[in-house]
Design a protein around this motif. Sequence first.
Motif, PDB file in Angstrom:
ATOM      1  N   ALA A  75       2.173   4.415   2.207  1.00 30.59           N
ATOM      2  CA  ALA A  75       3.804   4.855   1.964  1.00 30.59           C
ATOM      3  C   ALA A  75       4.558   3.991   3.056  1.00 30.59           C
ATOM      4  O   ALA A  75       5.658   4.243   2.948  1.00 30.59           O
ATOM      5  N   THR A  76       3.973   3.276   3.798  1.00 31.62           N
ATOM      6  CA  THR A  76       4.827   2.641   4.816  1.00 31.62           C
ATOM      7  C   THR A  76       5.809   1.603   4.408  1.00 31.62           C
ATOM      8  O   THR A  76       6.950   1.152   4.915  1.00 31.62           O
ATOM      9  N   ASP A  77       5.452   0.966   3.163  1.00 35.31           N
ATOM     10  CA  ASP A  77       6.379  -0.037   2.431  1.00 35.31           C
ATOM     11  C   ASP A  77       7.480   0.640   1.615  1.00 35.31           C
ATOM     12  O   ASP A  77       7.602   0.920   0.419  1.00 35.31           O
ATOM     13  N   THR A  78       8.292   1.626   2.393  1.00 29.34           N
ATOM     14  CA  THR A  78       9.337   2.350   1.525  1.00 29.34           C
ATOM     15  C   THR A  78      10.696   2.128   2.362  1.00 29.34           C
ATOM     16  O   THR A  78      11.275   2.683   3.256  1.00 29.34           O
ATOM     17  N   GLY A  90      13.796   2.134   1.100  1.00 35.31           N
ATOM     18  CA  GLY A  90      15.102   2.877   0.860  1.00 35.31           C
ATOM     19  C   GLY A  90      15.034   4.392   1.431  1.00 35.31           C
ATOM     20  O   GLY A  90      14.199   4.699   1.866  1.00 35.31           O
ATOM     21  N   TYR A  91      16.252   4.928   1.321  1.00 28.86           N
ATOM     22  CA  TYR A  91      16.429   6.115   2.270  1.00 28.86           C
ATOM     23  C   TYR A  91      15.718   7.246   1.128  1.00 28.86           C
ATOM     24  O   TYR A  91      15.740   7.317   0.037  1.00 28.86           O
ATOM     25  N   PRO A  92      14.793   8.147   1.803  1.00 30.98           N
ATOM     26  CA  PRO A  92      14.358   9.114   1.115  1.00 30.98           C
ATOM     27  C   PRO A  92      15.483  10.342   0.980  1.00 30.98           C
ATOM     28  O   PRO A  92      16.528  10.120   1.570  1.00 30.98           O
ATOM     29  N   ALA A 142       9.821   9.147   4.571  1.00 31.31           N
ATOM     30  CA  ALA A 142       9.101   9.205   3.275  1.00 31.31           C
ATOM     31  C   ALA A 142       7.554   9.066   3.673  1.00 31.31           C
ATOM     32  O   ALA A 142       6.904   9.565   2.712  1.00 31.31           O
ATOM     33  N   PRO A 143       7.164   8.304   4.741  1.00 21.59           N
ATOM     34  CA  PRO A 143       5.573   8.317   4.856  1.00 21.59           C
ATOM     35  C   PRO A 143       5.044   9.534   5.075  1.00 21.59           C
ATOM     36  O   PRO A 143       4.218   9.917   4.751  1.00 21.59           O
ATOM     37  N   GLN A 188       6.565  12.561   4.259  1.00 22.60           N
ATOM     38  CA  GLN A 188       6.229  13.107   3.170  1.00 22.60           C
ATOM     39  C   GLN A 188       4.939  13.070   2.182  1.00 22.60           C
ATOM     40  O   GLN A 188       4.361  13.978   1.606  1.00 22.60           O
ATOM     41  N   ALA A 189       4.578  11.928   2.373  1.00 22.10           N
ATOM     42  CA  ALA A 189       3.417  11.217   1.435  1.00 22.10           C
ATOM     43  C   ALA A 189       2.355  12.020   2.163  1.00 22.10           C
ATOM     44  O   ALA A 189       1.380  12.401   1.761  1.00 22.10           O
TER      45      ALA A 189
END
Length: 386
Positions: free
Chosen positions: A70-73, A75-77, A280-281, A283-284
């Motif tokens: 999930a590191t390629d995120t 955008g804002y979570p 986000a990472p 959260q994943a």
Amino acid sequence: MSTNDSTHAPFPGHPGAARRVSDLLPVFPWDKLEPYKQTALAHPGGLCDFSVGTPVDPVPEVIQKALAAATDTPGYPTVWGPVELREAVAGWLNRRVGAEIGPQAVLPTVGSKELVAWLPTQLGLGPGDQVAYPRLAYPTYEVGARLCGAEPVEYDSVDELDGSRVRLLWVNSPSNPTGRVLGRDELRRTVAWAREHRVLLVSDECYLELGWEADPVSVLHPDVCGADEQGRQHEGLLAVHSLSKRSNLAGYRASFVAGDPVVVRELLEVRKHGGMIVPAPVQAATIAALADDAHVAEQRGRYAARRSALRAALEAYGFRVEHSEASLYLWVTQDRPCWETVAELAALGILVAPGDFYGPAGERFVRVAFTATDERVAAAVERLRG
């Protein structure tokens, strides 16, 4: 005029400012332990640090992989997180805790300490309100009250409290520092008192999966909370959980609060304005951690062995263990001032937490965390046995 002119008011936060938030707070307790840490570090065999319950074992591979994926995120979570995250939390609460709860009553947080410290402020508490917490307790309950200007109040029994003034009631089972577990009957009585007086009850359950000689139960379990007269089972109740201990994720700041959906929604609105977002990472990684029970059982096994070895060595040395039926700590005493015990153990290269960090009632105890490596635990056992 020079910017150093003494007639200028100091910048906020500078010495001499009219009001500094730090002036409202107690001295950070861990700073007091630093001289003893230096003594322990000087031991020829090195430091055995049992003062802070910080994980030392690897992050489980299943969680590392989820984080990496999930590191390629860019955008804002969101503060609330995706529904998949909240469903994972709700599913875990149902499966492992026995709570009948849905994703609308779940909110991820940026570590549980952040929530404990800022919850009274986010609930709108202030001067004239009381925040109550156990007489032996995690210091951040008091800090949270002081940050918003509320009055911190200690209790042994809720019957001691003024129900007309208490707005927030903290319960902590299993307890930090003592490892004490509150039984279902005691929790039921506490829930009944809080509901009678319209007090929000918040249960800190970060050690719930670490019961050794007792089976901890959540305040959200139907046997404890029942249902209010309108059938809203979790009205007036919140439970705080963390993945730091059970999944070795202290560095991830992965945690959540769940319970009364009306209060959760209010916290969501406040926290959106404050930008209090779990990355986000993380959260994943939380979803993966809650879906896998195997790594929790494996980690429990490690802690059980360390606990058994340290307990036997401490008792042989002359300590008495009280409570300690759950959590990551042994609550022990030699029936003398805690700082004398801290100094004696530091001379052996063993660092522990003085009991008065958790309130005056702990002044003759020390807290021993069994979160060090197997090698450091074995070294401490050898020193204690002489």
